[in-house]
Design an enzyme around this catalytic site. Structure first.
Site, short mmCIF file in Angstrom:
data_model
loop_
_atom_site.label_atom_id
_atom_site.label_comp_id
_atom_site.label_asym_id
_atom_site.label_seq_id
_atom_site.Cartn_x
_atom_site.Cartn_y
_atom_site.Cartn_z
CE1 TYR A 43 -0.98 -7.16 -6.39
CE2 TYR A 43 -1.84 -7.86 -4.26
CZ TYR A 43 -0.81 -7.37 -5.03
OH TYR A 43 0.41 -7.09 -4.45
CE LYS A 71 -4.03 -9.62 2.29
NZ LYS A 71 -3.12 -8.54 1.94
CG ASP A 117 -4.84 -15.35 -4.11
OD1 ASP A 117 -4.87 -15.42 -2.87
OD2 ASP A 117 -4.27 -14.43 -4.73
C1 LIG Z 1 -5.74 -11.99 -3.13
C2 LIG Z 1 -4.33 -11.68 -2.78
N1 LIG Z 1 -3.36 -12.51 -3.21
C3 LIG Z 1 -2.08 -12.29 -2.91
C4 LIG Z 1 -1.70 -11.19 -2.18
C5 LIG Z 1 -0.27 -10.95 -1.86
O1 LIG Z 1 -0.03 -11.09 -0.49
P1 LIG Z 1 1.20 -10.32 0.19
O2 LIG Z 1 0.87 -8.87 0.21
O3 LIG Z 1 1.27 -10.93 1.56
O4 LIG Z 1 2.40 -10.62 -0.63
C6 LIG Z 1 -2.68 -10.30 -1.71
C7 LIG Z 1 -2.31 -9.10 -0.94
O5 LIG Z 1 -3.05 -8.19 -0.72
C8 LIG Z 1 -4.03 -10.56 -2.03
O6 LIG Z 1 -5.00 -9.73 -1.64
#
Ligand SMILES: Cc1ncc(COP(=O)(O)O)c(C=O)c1O
Length: 444
Positions: free
Chosen positions: A155, A283, A256
């Site tokens: 994700y 986060k 990521d």
């Molecule tokens: C690994 C990862 N990448 C990207 C995102 C996307 O972040 P946001 O919810 O701040 O858009 C998340 C969100 O949970 C995530 O866990």
């Protein structure tokens, strides 16, 4: 699992949360299903938060929850930390957003560049989603190629090319290996043509696929710790093998680290000692306010440099680098000293061992995943190494465990995973473990 275990937990939940039920019903008049956020909804309706303090979230029905969800792992100092609240009050009084940079921007950026091995330059966004989107765009612009490679089950936010093969149903899986499957109706079918999907923790297969597509690929985007798989860490050899392969094939490697950045002062890339070309953040760096960031090699990030006649890749955003987020984020980053990471990660190890012991004691098959301050529970006797093995988890029992824990006053992610905060001690670890034991007694 006992028959009706989930139904009984739901009945119990409904008795504890009458106000939440009414408020959710009222919200349905204005929001589809009463909700604006996928991960903040669960069946039959979510608790309604009233306030947070330290390790606890309090709902409108007067229930207190020991919070291990901490807004999707983002609140590493817990709720309403006095230093964060103080910094926000001070900044709010000075103004919340300006069409001009503040001193805070370079301050937080310098902390991130100093700590994260791959980050020479960084830009702020308002969400992790925007961070991964911009990192991918940078990789495309830098290489002149447009396809991306990602891992099945990974994700990276909700934008089109990231929303491919995130949670494909078992019935859609090709037994030969991962394929690109758009997540949602409403996505153009062409997104599948722009994405090459890889099997997590399988170096040989991943390398073969990357080699075959190298001529059209801009980048590989991946998490060193797969959050959607219960914070499953990559096998170290797999991770360094992907680094070698991308280097060999001339692809940019994007980590990521929106979630995994909390694993060490310099993120999971520091603990694995594998340095990508680009890194996405979110986060914890926002101190509890909306945030994202992307950064990396100076020559790649130079695409966004507005001096010398204008940026090659423009990047705007009304609230990018807003001072509220930066003020809160700076407090958090300054609080996170190496000693605190060490204590937190050791406590994570203790928690995972104690959870394993409880499942063993009650003879419930389970795989406890996670690393650093993360944990995940999969109800299966088979090892979990990738998306497909994680799918084998008994979903009905996991739902009953999640709901049972809510009834015990413990909040996890619906997938039965979570993270510790700096306020977690042995007392909270034991409370979580005891609650898991209690619920397993009821449902198994
Ligand atoms: C690994 C990862 N990448 C990207 C995102 C996307 O972040 P946001 O919810 O701040 O858009 C998340 C969100 O949970 C995530 O866990």
């Amino acid at each position: 699992m006992k028959s009706n275990a989930l139904e009984r937990e739901i009945e119990r939940f409904q008795l504890r949360t009458p106000q939440a039920r009414t408020l959710n019903d009222e919200a349905k008049e204005y929001l589809p299903g009463g909700s604006s956020r996928g991960t903040a909804w669960f069946d039959p309706y979510p608790i309604v938060a009233d306030r947070g303090a330290g390790h606890y979230l309090y709902d409108v029905d007067g229930n207190a929850y020991l919070d291990f969800m901490i807004n999707a792992t983002s609140l590493i100092l817990g709720h309403a930390h006095p230093d964060v609240v103080g910094a926000l009050q001070e900044q709010a009084a000075r103004g919340t957003a300006f069409s001009a940079p503040t001193k805070l921007q370079a301050k937080l950026a310098s902390i991130l560049c100093d700590r994260i091995p791959s980050v020479e330059r960084v830009r702020f966004t308002n969400s992790g989603t925007e961070g991964t989107l911009m990192a991918i765009r940078a990789a495309r612009a830098y290489t002149g190629r447009h396809k991306i490679a990602k891992f099945e089950g990974g994700y990276h936010g909700s934008h089109e090319y990231a929303a491919v093969s995130v949670r494909p149903p078992a019935s859609a899986l090709d037994p030969e290996g991962p394929t690109a499957i758009p997540e949602h109706p409403g996505q153009p079918p062409s997104v599948a043509e722009g994405v090459v999907t890889l099997p997590y923790n399988n170096l040989e297969k991943s390398r073969r696929i990357l080699k075959a597509h190298a001529h059209e690929l801009a980048c590989v985007i991946m998490e060193p710790i797969a959050s959607a798989l219960g914070y499953l860490p990559a096998d170290p050899e797999f991770l360094s093998g992907i680094r070698e392969a991308t280097e060999e094939l001339g692809l940019l490697l994007i980590f990521d680290e929106v979630q995994s950045f909390r694993a060490a002062p310099g993120g999971a890339q520091q603990s694995f000692n594998v340095v990508p070309d680009m890194t996405c953040l979110g986060k914890i760096i926002g101190g509890g306010l909306p945030v994202g960031a992307f950064g990396g090699r100076e020559d790649v990030m130079a695409l966004f440099d507005p001096t010398n006649g204008g940026a090659e890749v423009a990047h705007a955003g009304t609230f990018n680098a807003n001072p509220m987020t930066l003020a809160a984020g700076t407090v958090v980053m300054e609080a996170m000293t190496p000693a605190i990471y060490q204590r937190l990660n050791a406590l994570g190890e203790t928690l995972r061992a104690k959870l394993r012991a409880v499942f063993d004691e009650l003879e419930v098959p389970c795989q406890i995943t996670g690393t650093a301050s993360f944990f995940g529970m999969h109800i299966t006797s088979e090892p979990v190494t990738d998306y497909r093995s994680a799918l084998r988890s008994d979903k009905a029992m996991r739902n009953a465990l999640f709901m049972g824990l809510v009834n015990e006053g413990v909040l996890l992610q619906e997938s039965c995973s979570g993270a510790l905060s700096t306020l977690t001690t042995d007392t909270e670890v034991d409370a979580l473990v005891d609650a898991v034991r209690e619920v397993l007694h009821r449902i198994s």
